[in-house]
Design an enzyme around this catalytic site. Sequence first.
Site, PDB file in Angstrom:
ATOM      1  CG  ASP A  36      -2.095   0.939   1.087  1.00 12.87           C
ATOM      2  OD1 ASP A  36      -2.354   1.429  -0.037  1.00 12.87           O
ATOM      3  OD2 ASP A  36      -2.758   1.207   2.103  1.00 12.87           O
ATOM      4  CG  HIS A  53      -0.264   2.558  -9.272  1.00 13.49           C
ATOM      5  ND1 HIS A  53      -0.482   2.098  -7.997  1.00 13.49           N
ATOM      6  CD2 HIS A  53      -1.329   3.363  -9.567  1.00 13.49           C
ATOM      7  CE1 HIS A  53      -1.624   2.599  -7.527  1.00 13.49           C
ATOM      8  NE2 HIS A  53      -2.143   3.372  -8.454  1.00 13.49           N
ATOM      9  CG  LEU A 147       9.494 -16.854  -3.644  1.00 13.54           C
ATOM     10  CD1 LEU A 147       9.375 -16.829  -2.129  1.00 13.54           C
ATOM     11  CD2 LEU A 147       9.894 -15.473  -4.142  1.00 13.54           C
TER      12      LEU A 147
END
Length: 256
Positions: A36, A53, A147
Amino acid sequence: MLLIKLPFLNKKTADQTIKNELKQDNLPKHVAIIMDGNGRWAKKRGLPRFAGHKQGMDNVKNIVRVANKNKIQILTLYAFSTENWKRPKSEVDYLMKLPMEFLNTYLPELIEENVRIQTIGDFNELPQHTRKAVEEAVDKTSSNNGLILNIALNYGSRYEIIQAIKRVATDVSSNNIAIEDIDDDLFGEYLYTKHLQDPDLLIRTSGEQRLSNFLLWQSAYTEFWFTDAFWPDFDEILFEKALNDYQNRKRRYGGI
Ligand code: IPE
Ligand code: IPE
Ligand code: MG
């Protein structure tokens, strides 16, 4: 002469201390992050929200590298919520282009690093180009065993739980399962996360301290960690600080 203090050396020493303090046997296996603060990061610099962004997208790659370095097994990233459709269309359109841009730029590196991409969320509502890019990446990395980079895209916990309830009800009424069979484990099988263990650590950046409809069921016993840093500023030092703090938590699960 050795007593002269150089600030940049001090910083390095502090980082080194955290690295040394991370115990290899008590690292979280699954870390979830609510990424966020992109908009506020941009605003602080007098830039349009989309610049935040973009910067946030590039930071995903840095954080994947740190997760890999620390042998985290699953990294779940909240990229777009079921509520984010409320934003102006131009911002939603931009956000929907980012997965494709991210994968165009970084997929070869992710493949090289043995990363396996998976997703949670409702893909039916996504634009075709977004869906196609992500599904291709899931496909191309499906045999990697490093991962797991689990991207939450058009994800909302309440929707996930309601969908699960509907499917459980259908299975009960068609006698596939009995009401008595319904327990935590069985219900978990109906969620997007059925193949994943619950997150051990959940990080939220930007100073907000709420879940915003993220992993409500799965985070029943997750450790939470908050930072005021905006997502594009969340770096290796902060991530390792979160891991270090996690190692000092006592997880009791209701016991003593
Ligand atoms: C997080 O940053 C990215 C998404 C929710 C897609 P925000 O866009 O929410 O940034 P702020 O919270 O407005 O600063
Ligand atoms: C949560 O952030 C969703 C993502 C990071 C993708 P929001 O910015 O949408 O959350 P609220 O609206 O502040 O709760
Ligand atoms: Mg936000």
